[in-house]
Write an enzyme that holds these catalytic residues in place. Structure first.
Site, PDB file in Angstrom:
ATOM      1  N   CYS A  75       0.851  -1.185   0.000  1.00  0.00           N
ATOM      2  CA  CYS A  75       0.000   0.000   0.000  1.00  0.00           C
ATOM      3  C   CYS A  75       0.893   1.243   0.000  1.00  0.00           C
ATOM      4  O   CYS A  75       1.782   1.378   0.836  1.00  0.00           O
ATOM      5  CB  CYS A  75      -0.873  -0.042   1.250  1.00  0.00           C
ATOM      6  SG  CYS A  75      -1.600   1.519   1.714  1.00  0.00           S
ATOM      7  N   GLU A  76       0.642   2.128  -0.945  1.00  0.00           N
ATOM      8  CA  GLU A  76       1.472   3.326  -1.042  1.00  0.00           C
ATOM      9  C   GLU A  76       1.216   4.319   0.085  1.00  0.00           C
ATOM     10  O   GLU A  76       1.994   5.242   0.284  1.00  0.00           O
ATOM     11  CB  GLU A  76       1.285   4.007  -2.396  1.00  0.00           C
ATOM     12  CG  GLU A  76      -0.066   4.609  -2.638  1.00  0.00           C
ATOM     13  CD  GLU A  76      -0.220   5.180  -4.033  1.00  0.00           C
ATOM     14  OE1 GLU A  76      -0.931   6.186  -4.156  1.00  0.00           O
ATOM     15  OE2 GLU A  76       0.343   4.626  -4.991  1.00  0.00           O
ATOM     16  N   HIS A  77       0.147   4.128   0.834  1.00  0.00           N
ATOM     17  CA  HIS A  77      -0.161   5.054   1.929  1.00  0.00           C
ATOM     18  C   HIS A  77       0.533   4.686   3.226  1.00  0.00           C
ATOM     19  O   HIS A  77       0.875   5.572   4.019  1.00  0.00           O
ATOM     20  CB  HIS A  77      -1.674   5.111   2.166  1.00  0.00           C
ATOM     21  CG  HIS A  77      -2.430   5.585   0.965  1.00  0.00           C
ATOM     22  ND1 HIS A  77      -3.616   5.028   0.574  1.00  0.00           N
ATOM     23  CD2 HIS A  77      -2.147   6.544   0.056  1.00  0.00           C
ATOM     24  CE1 HIS A  77      -4.039   5.636  -0.524  1.00  0.00           C
ATOM     25  NE2 HIS A  77      -3.174   6.549  -0.855  1.00  0.00           N
ATOM     26  N   HIS A  78       0.720   3.381   3.491  1.00  0.00           N
ATOM     27  CA  HIS A  78       1.287   2.948   4.771  1.00  0.00           C
ATOM     28  C   HIS A  78       2.496   2.040   4.620  1.00  0.00           C
ATOM     29  O   HIS A  78       3.095   1.643   5.614  1.00  0.00           O
ATOM     30  CB  HIS A  78       0.218   2.205   5.595  1.00  0.00           C
ATOM     31  CG  HIS A  78      -0.999   3.022   5.839  1.00  0.00           C
ATOM     32  ND1 HIS A  78      -2.159   2.868   5.115  1.00  0.00           N
ATOM     33  CD2 HIS A  78      -1.231   4.027   6.719  1.00  0.00           C
ATOM     34  CE1 HIS A  78      -3.056   3.740   5.533  1.00  0.00           C
ATOM     35  NE2 HIS A  78      -2.527   4.448   6.503  1.00  0.00           N
ATOM     36  N   GLN A 116      -4.985  -0.520  -4.743  1.00  0.00           N
ATOM     37  CA  GLN A 116      -5.593  -1.619  -5.488  1.00  0.00           C
ATOM     38  C   GLN A 116      -6.381  -1.123  -6.701  1.00  0.00           C
ATOM     39  O   GLN A 116      -6.374  -1.762  -7.755  1.00  0.00           O
ATOM     40  CB  GLN A 116      -6.489  -2.443  -4.561  1.00  0.00           C
ATOM     41  CG  GLN A 116      -7.077  -3.671  -5.221  1.00  0.00           C
ATOM     42  CD  GLN A 116      -7.840  -4.534  -4.242  1.00  0.00           C
ATOM     43  OE1 GLN A 116      -7.490  -4.607  -3.063  1.00  0.00           O
ATOM     44  NE2 GLN A 116      -8.885  -5.189  -4.711  1.00  0.00           N
ATOM     45  N   HIS A 144      -5.978  -6.161   3.060  1.00  0.00           N
ATOM     46  CA  HIS A 144      -5.015  -5.080   3.268  1.00  0.00           C
ATOM     47  C   HIS A 144      -4.578  -5.043   4.726  1.00  0.00           C
ATOM     48  O   HIS A 144      -5.412  -4.881   5.625  1.00  0.00           O
ATOM     49  CB  HIS A 144      -5.648  -3.748   2.872  1.00  0.00           C
ATOM     50  CG  HIS A 144      -5.893  -3.640   1.405  1.00  0.00           C
ATOM     51  ND1 HIS A 144      -5.179  -2.791   0.601  1.00  0.00           N
ATOM     52  CD2 HIS A 144      -6.756  -4.293   0.576  1.00  0.00           C
ATOM     53  CE1 HIS A 144      -5.589  -2.912  -0.653  1.00  0.00           C
ATOM     54  NE2 HIS A 144      -6.549  -3.828  -0.690  1.00  0.00           N
ATOM     55  N   CYS A 146      -3.111  -2.741   6.179  1.00  0.00           N
ATOM     56  CA  CYS A 146      -3.374  -1.426   6.788  1.00  0.00           C
ATOM     57  C   CYS A 146      -4.777  -1.382   7.389  1.00  0.00           C
ATOM     58  O   CYS A 146      -5.038  -0.570   8.280  1.00  0.00           O
ATOM     59  CB  CYS A 146      -3.163  -0.298   5.775  1.00  0.00           C
ATOM     60  SG  CYS A 146      -4.154  -0.401   4.288  1.00  0.00           S
TER      61      CYS A 146
END
Length: 185
Positions: A75-78, A116, A144, A146
């Site tokens: 995940c590019e956020h976490h 995703q 996920h 996250c």
């Protein structure tokens, strides 16, 4: 392996209150840097290299499906993993793609920092670009970390995304056949 990346992992260990000189952590920064490079190796690949000419003449114009292709992404956020499977279909127009190439295309895009929704679109667009298919469908179902390990901590949640191009978008019957064949009515 990147020495600056190794040093950054050393700093992360310090940042969480650990001692990077502790016996169990001595090689952790190096191992973590090597793992991150592997998990993100999709940046070093191109669609042309992946396909490598494996497009073959065929008069088949019926749906081709490769289902349950396992995928692992971050995940590019976490920077936490999401793990799942992709179902990919296309309707050939004179050429079929080598079977392993579908899985390799999934891997190339999955092995990048992702969300995703974008991953699903990238796979569909790549299959369309390479094959010139009358239609392409991609469904991804993933869990996920996250969502599971932090934040709302929902252990049984699963995200489904789909992209339908061409005949799969235009024809309810074609889309329904695909969804039924992958077990998603």
């Amino acid at each position: 392996m990147s020495e600056p990346m190794t040093q950054h992992y050393r700093e992360i260990l310090l940042g969480v209150g650990e001692n990077p000189a502790r016996e169990g952590l001595l090689d952790t920064p190096k191992r973590a840097a090597k793992a991150m490079q592997f998990l993100c190796n999709g940046y070093q690949k191109t669609l042309a290299e992946i396909v490598n000419g494996a497009l073959f003449e065929s008069d088949n114009d019926e749906m081709v499906i490769v289902k349950e292709i396992e995928l692992y992404s971050l995940c590019e956020h976490h920077l936490l993993p999401f793990i799942g499977k992709a179902h990919v279909a296309y309707i050939p127009t004179g050429k079929v793609l080598g079977l392993s190439k579908v899985a390799r295309i999934v891997d190339m895009y999955a092995r990048r920092l992702q969300i995703q929704e974008n991953l699903t679109r990238q796979i569909a667009d790549a299959i369309q670009q390479v094959t010139g298919a009358a239609g392409v469908a991609v469904v991804i179902e993933a869990q996920h970390m996250c969502m599971m390990m932090r934040g709302v901590e929902k252990q049984n949640s699963q995200m489904l995304t789909s992209v339908m191009l061409g005949a799969f978008r235009e024809s309810q019957n074609t889309r329904s056949e695909f969804l039924q064949l992958i077990g998603r009515k």
